[in-house]
Design an enzyme around this catalytic site. Structure first.
Site, PDB file in Angstrom:
ATOM      1  N   GLU A 138      -3.036   0.863   2.896  1.00  0.00           N
ATOM      2  CA  GLU A 138      -3.392  -0.172   2.018  1.00  0.00           C
ATOM      3  C   GLU A 138      -3.551  -1.433   2.589  1.00  0.00           C
ATOM      4  OE1 GLU A 138      -1.556   1.724  -2.135  1.00  0.00           O
ATOM      5  OE2 GLU A 138      -0.797   0.031  -1.251  1.00  0.00           O
ATOM      6  N   CYS A 139      -4.572  -2.040   2.328  1.00  0.00           N
ATOM      7  CA  CYS A 139      -4.926  -3.376   2.583  1.00  0.00           C
ATOM      8  C   CYS A 139      -4.548  -3.831   4.267  1.00  0.00           C
ATOM      9  CB  CYS A 139      -4.277  -4.506   1.809  1.00  0.00           C
ATOM     10  SG  CYS A 139      -4.777  -6.040   2.081  1.00  0.00           S
ATOM     11  N   ALA A 140      -3.229  -4.194   4.615  1.00  0.00           N
ATOM     12  CA  ALA A 140      -3.091  -4.645   5.928  1.00  0.00           C
ATOM     13  C   ALA A 140      -3.084  -3.340   6.887  1.00  0.00           C
ATOM     14  CB  ALA A 140      -1.545  -5.235   6.057  1.00  0.00           C
ATOM     15  N   LEU A 161      -4.869  -0.767   6.430  1.00  0.00           N
ATOM     16  CA  LEU A 161      -6.494  -0.495   6.727  1.00  0.00           C
ATOM     17  C   LEU A 161      -6.833  -1.229   8.001  1.00  0.00           C
ATOM     18  CD1 LEU A 161      -9.423   0.334   6.018  1.00  0.00           C
ATOM     19  CD2 LEU A 161      -9.421  -1.577   4.592  1.00  0.00           C
ATOM     20  N   SER A 184      -7.769   1.744   2.171  1.00  0.00           N
ATOM     21  CA  SER A 184      -8.570   0.922   1.514  1.00  0.00           C
ATOM     22  C   SER A 184      -7.754  -0.229   1.381  1.00  0.00           C
ATOM     23  CB  SER A 184      -9.087   1.408   0.218  1.00  0.00           C
ATOM     24  OG  SER A 184      -7.804   1.304  -0.791  1.00  0.00           O
TER      25      SER A 184
END
Length: 453
Positions: free
Chosen positions: A343-345, A347, A432
């Site tokens: 998630e986020c970081a 990704l 994502s």
């Protein structure tokens, strides 16, 4: 100790303000630390999806900080999650809930849904309103009266005056609040303010500045002890009605552990990856996994026997060179053939590079910092089968980043929202920008454990 369905007279209150930046975190963190110094077991909670404030709360309270977000988990789970968090590892004597934004500010376009006021109603708790009194006199009383009258079902039980300019200013404010019948439980002067360091997404996480964070929390405890009537705060918290809902149960949420061995799931941690919800680990454990932490900054390899990897949010952009320097772990993640959820970081870490620094190369993308903040709740639908979702599964999540990737999504995107594709599903990788709270869709934990097997 209370049973799972026995009414529990848990003293509790919500720390709120009329807007962001008025001192909620200062007061909430200081209260947690000061009450703990009194020998009380204090349960810390945060309204909304924020990961950073709960880190300071945990440091102050000596137990895990937990989020209460109706948008991410559903309104019906908020009181059960509060009771769960206040029950483990031991029952708390009092719970302190820090609000988000202004008291009545909810999800955009949804009225006060997911606002501090909404959560205060859901947990039936009084509100302690923090007032930024800069350049204000009697108008502070009018503001307080308006905040209370705007929604009479939210009970403002007292105020903390913040950024008071002088003894005369304090007297003026106290007299004005007395006129409208709202008790003043404390007054903090401008000179006494304690500030935590900030960054582009808010405060710097506790894990990144451990010694300094300890000093900040200690200073906040002393600030509250010297400026706030703690006995009056506790009296206000004790006016909360008993909690009559059963505690949220991770085992019940996932339907209990499936048969078979207990796969090892490695979760990224350390200073670069500090964004996670405690319920994720609890759900994985309840679904039959053993969970360990790996620090991509320092650990040269995944723990022996790792069957799945979770890389959550954080600030890899602040540690890009150090992450790049741990080439052995990057190579192992690139070659890992088990499920990976990012998630986020996470990704960004799985891509080829971040601001030019080499990352794992597991996904064919590059990432860079931008000057644009992407922020907000999202209602997403899974666009492909993956280790955590089936095609068509609906989830709610949150985006919060100043980075971008090229390309913006893969041939098999992870999610779709607002008519667009987002994220990447590649083999057994799901990645994502979307942050999700698995208490809101616990099947993700069971699905990931099953994918390990």
């Amino acid at each position: 100790m209370t049973g799972p369905t026995t009414p529990w007279a848990l003293p509790r209150l919500v720390v709120a303000a009329s807007a962001s930046g008025h001192g909620k975190t200062t007061v909430a963190t200081g209260l947690l630390a000061a009450l703990r110094r009194r020998g009380l077991t204090v349960s810390p909670h945060k309204v909304g999806p924020d990961y950073i404030d709960p880190g300071y709360h945990a440091l102050a309270a000596g137990r895990t900080g937990r989020n209460l977000d109706p948008f991410l988990v559903g309104a019906d789970r908020i009181a059960p999650l509060l009771r769960h968090g206040a029950s483990v590892p031991t029952p708390a004597d009092v719970a302190v809930v820090e609000g988000v934004m202004g008291l009545h500010d909810g999800a955009v376009g949804r009225g006060d849904f997911a606002s501090t006021a909404h959560v205060a109603r859901l947990i039936d708790a009084p509100v302690l309103l923090v007032l930024d009194t800069t350049a204000q006199g009697r108008s502070a009383a009018a503001l307080t009266l308006g905040m209370a009258a705007f929604d009479p079902t939210v009970r403002i039980g007292g105020v903390i005056l913040n950024r008071v300019g002088s003894p005369r200013h304090e007297t003026l404010l106290r007299d004005a609040l007395a006129e409208v019948g709202v008790p003043v439980l404390g007054a903090v002067t401008r000179a006494a303010e304690v500030a935590a360091p900030a960054r582009h997404l808010g405060l710097v996480p506790v894990a990144e500045r451990a010694p300094e964070s300890l000093a900040i929390v200690a200073a906040l405890a002393e600030l509250v002890e010297s400026t706030v009537d703690l006995d009056a705060v506790l009296d206000l918290a004790r006016t909360a009605a008993p909690l009559r809902v059963p505690a949220w149960d991770p085992v019940a949420a996932v339907g209990g552990p499936a048969g078979g061995d207990r796969p090892l799931v490695a979760v990224a941690g350390g200073p670069a990856f500090t964004f996670s919800y405690a319920e994720t680990t609890e759900l994985l454990t309840a679904a039959g996994a053993d969970v360990v932490t790996v620090d991509p900054l320092r650990d040269p390899a995944l723990p022996a026997g790792t069957r799945a990897v979770i890389v959550g949010g954080g600030f890899p952009e602040a540690y890009a060179e150090a992450l790049a320097g741990n080439a052995t772990l990057r190579a192992e993640v690139a070659a890992f053939d088990g499920p990976i959820v990012a998630e986020c970081a996470g990704l960004l870490y799985l891509g080829r590079s971040l601001d030019g620094a080499p990352m794992c190369g597991r996904l064919d993308l590059t990432a860079r910092m931008t000057g644009r903040l992407t922020l907000g709740y999202r209602e997403a639908v899974a666009a492909a089968n993956s280790p955590v979702a089936r095609t068509g599964d609906a989830v709610r999540g949150h985006e919060f980043h100043r980075t971008t990737t090229d390309p913006g999504h893969g041939e098999r995107p992870a999610w779709r929202w607002n008519g667009a594709a987002h994220g990447f599903v590649a083999g057994r990788v799901h990645a994502s920008y979307l942050h999700t709270h698995w208490a809101g869709h616990p099947d993700a934990a069971r699905r990931l454990v099953e994918a390990c097997r």
